[in-house]
Design a protein around this motif. Sequence first.
Motif, PDB file in Angstrom:
ATOM      1  N   ALA A 133       0.843  -1.200   0.000  1.00  0.00           N
ATOM      2  CA  ALA A 133       0.000   0.000   0.000  1.00  0.00           C
ATOM      3  C   ALA A 133       0.873   1.243   0.000  1.00  0.00           C
TER       4      ALA A 133
ATOM      5  N   LEU B 127      -4.589  -5.618   6.731  1.00  0.00           N
ATOM      6  CA  LEU B 127      -3.776  -4.416   6.598  1.00  0.00           C
ATOM      7  C   LEU B 127      -2.849  -4.310   7.803  1.00  0.00           C
TER       8      LEU B 127
ATOM      9  N   LEU C  55      -2.366  -6.587   2.397  1.00  0.00           N
ATOM     10  CA  LEU C  55      -2.136  -5.357   1.634  1.00  0.00           C
ATOM     11  C   LEU C  55      -1.682  -4.334   2.660  1.00  0.00           C
TER      12      LEU C  55
ATOM     13  N   ASP D 230      -0.847   4.392  -0.842  1.00  0.00           N
ATOM     14  CA  ASP D 230      -1.914   5.354  -1.154  1.00  0.00           C
ATOM     15  C   ASP D 230      -2.160   6.340  -0.017  1.00  0.00           C
TER      16      ASP D 230
ATOM     17  N   LYS E 205      -9.631   0.432  -5.112  1.00  0.00           N
ATOM     18  CA  LYS E 205      -9.769   0.239  -3.672  1.00  0.00           C
ATOM     19  C   LYS E 205     -10.580   1.368  -3.062  1.00  0.00           C
TER      20      LYS E 205
ATOM     21  N   LEU F  49      -0.734  -0.550  -4.432  1.00  0.00           N
ATOM     22  CA  LEU F  49      -1.843   0.400  -4.334  1.00  0.00           C
ATOM     23  C   LEU F  49      -1.306   1.822  -4.249  1.00  0.00           C
TER      24      LEU F  49
END
Length: 316
Positions: free
Chosen positions: A29, A239, A264, A31, A135, A75
């Motif tokens: 991830a 996560l 993720l 983002d 997402k 991501l």
Amino acid sequence: MTTHPAVLTGGSAAPAALARPSGTFAMVAADQRDSLRTMMAQREGVPGSDIPAARLTDFKLAVARALGPHASALLIDRDHGYRRLVDEKVLPATCAPILAVDILDQRPGGPVEDTALDEATDLAAVVADGTRGLKLLVIWRRDAHRDRRVALAARFVEMCRDAGLASVLEPVARPTADEEAAGTFALNDAIVEAARELAPLRPSLYKCQVPDGGAGTVAGIAAQAERIDAVVDVPWVVLSQGVESADFPRAVEAACRAGASGFLAGRALWTDALSGDRDATLRGASTDRLRLLGEIVDTHGRPWWDAAAASERVTA
């Protein structure tokens, strides 16, 4: 008995674009938006306003270059790096791009309070870019807005399905103000309640918090994670927010033993690179951690096609 992906119907093959050959997920991830700016500012002892958007973009692209070759997907958000990630072909073919399409309600330096769906996303252009999934973050609370959030998540899943993209739905359970004041919020119960409410929307992947914040033994975390698996009938991953980096491999193993298909994660992988020699840390400790996590999910994770096949049987 393992069911081959080719026999699955109803769009179940969407997770394949984000998976490792083992059918599990080791996804990075990148983002984070204002939260990343806040982390950078805290380490440098400066106001968040001193961290320009270009710094966030540069960091995310460095993460992508170093970790992309070892990840099954990455991501990223539109405002800080997506366009360059695509145009500069930063990721190898083995790492699928995922675009965050959540609009965040977040005060500088604070947590995300709520989200909305970026309905203006040009899905045809995103598909043409080679992006394989979208997402959406949903902040879940026991408040008066639960129906609105379910409708938001349902629209997101439908949007992805219509575009032929994998949908990664990420509910994060938070206390209401009253629960926080009274000390009555139980994280594990909230994670399960959120899953019971939102997983039936049937996203390609359901992404949730680790029980107990990843603290405790593998057996103890797995026992709580089994409660999630009991109410989620699509492939699910965890996560890393709220989990110490050193605890995350154990937390991933526990979740996978309980039925999860991988992770993720961002902070557990690249936080150390916010200080010191960024690129050396990403190529060294961060890459080593990602490789270890990949081995864990390959060994203990449930292949997505097994989870999808079970879901197909339930809904047949």
